[in-house]
Scaffold this motif. Structure first.
Motif, PDB file in Angstrom:
ATOM      1  N   UNK A 112       0.855  -1.189   0.000  1.00  0.00           N
ATOM      2  CA  UNK A 112       0.000   0.000   0.000  1.00  0.00           C
ATOM      3  C   UNK A 112       0.888   1.235   0.000  1.00  0.00           C
ATOM      4  N   UNK A 113       0.598   2.187  -0.897  1.00  0.00           N
ATOM      5  CA  UNK A 113       1.335   3.446  -0.922  1.00  0.00           C
ATOM      6  C   UNK A 113       0.541   4.574  -0.278  1.00  0.00           C
ATOM      7  N   UNK A 114      -0.708   4.317  -0.010  1.00  0.00           N
ATOM      8  CA  UNK A 114      -1.571   5.270   0.683  1.00  0.00           C
ATOM      9  C   UNK A 114      -2.227   4.516   1.839  1.00  0.00           C
ATOM     10  N   UNK A 115      -2.758   5.228   2.827  1.00  0.00           N
ATOM     11  CA  UNK A 115      -3.374   4.544   3.968  1.00  0.00           C
ATOM     12  C   UNK A 115      -4.613   3.742   3.570  1.00  0.00           C
ATOM     13  N   UNK A 116      -4.840   2.652   4.310  1.00  0.00           N
ATOM     14  CA  UNK A 116      -6.069   1.868   4.158  1.00  0.00           C
ATOM     15  C   UNK A 116      -7.193   2.659   4.793  1.00  0.00           C
ATOM     16  N   UNK A 117      -8.440   2.401   4.433  1.00  0.00           N
ATOM     17  CA  UNK A 117      -8.970   1.403   3.513  1.00  0.00           C
ATOM     18  C   UNK A 117      -8.933   1.906   2.069  1.00  0.00           C
ATOM     19  N   UNK A 118      -9.272   1.015   1.153  1.00  0.00           N
ATOM     20  CA  UNK A 118      -9.296   1.328  -0.263  1.00  0.00           C
ATOM     21  C   UNK A 118     -10.351   2.402  -0.539  1.00  0.00           C
ATOM     22  N   UNK A 119      -9.972   3.410  -1.320  1.00  0.00           N
ATOM     23  CA  UNK A 119     -10.877   4.501  -1.678  1.00  0.00           C
ATOM     24  C   UNK A 119     -10.401   5.079  -3.009  1.00  0.00           C
ATOM     25  N   UNK A 120     -11.230   5.907  -3.624  1.00  0.00           N
ATOM     26  CA  UNK A 120     -10.804   6.593  -4.840  1.00  0.00           C
ATOM     27  C   UNK A 120      -9.551   7.397  -4.491  1.00  0.00           C
ATOM     28  N   UNK A 121      -8.515   7.228  -5.323  1.00  0.00           N
ATOM     29  CA  UNK A 121      -7.238   7.893  -5.086  1.00  0.00           C
ATOM     30  C   UNK A 121      -6.215   7.013  -4.391  1.00  0.00           C
TER      31      UNK A 121
END
Length: 144
Positions: free
Chosen positions: A39-48
């Motif tokens: 993951x390169x962005x924080x969870x949870x999965x979202x647009x972006x």
């Protein structure tokens, strides 16, 4: 242009199939070619959200980052990558196929550049075969 569409019916409710398939951490369990997910962005999965994948395809190590461009929970996920010689969009959709069954579609589209353009005619059938195998594995996991 490569446009590969595969689908299967999984004997589980749509919400359950979508929840499992949209979790990138599950990808190595049902995508045989994917070896790791970061993951390169924080969870949870979202647009972006951005998720890096490492995979093997056609005997080559591929490292790529998908960005989530559309997410309709339980119905649709669209993710895109623009890096590398083969920009790709992957779309998942889920629709009810009965009271406790789901039709899942997996579609990969891309516009190869340079040498990859020549390889596109060879890649599409190989992608189709890999996607069929991956959906069979997903079906096996979720119906167990």
């Amino acid at each position: 242009m490569v446009d590969v569409l595969t689908e299967t019916v999984i004997e589980r409710p749509s919400a359950e199939v979508a929840a499992f398939a949209t979790d990138p951490d599950n990808a190595p369990r049902w995508y045989r070619n994917i070896s790791s997910v970061v993951w390169q962005t924080p969870k949870p999965l979202a647009v972006g959200s951005r998720v890096a994948f490492s995979a093997q395809f056609l005997g080559r190590q591929l490292d790529y980052v998908y960005e989530i461009s559309e997410l309709v929970p339980g119905r649709k996920l669209v993710m895109r990558t623009a890096q590398g010689p083969f920009p790709m969009q992957t779309t998942y959709t889920w629709t009810a196929a009965g009271p406790a069954a789901t039709q899942m579609t997996l579609r990969n589209t891309g516009e190869p550049a340079g040498f990859s353009r020549l390889a596109a005619a060879v890649m599409a059938p190989m992608m189709r075969a890999a996607n069929r195998r991956d959906l069979r594995d997903l079906k096996r996991i979720l119906e167990a």
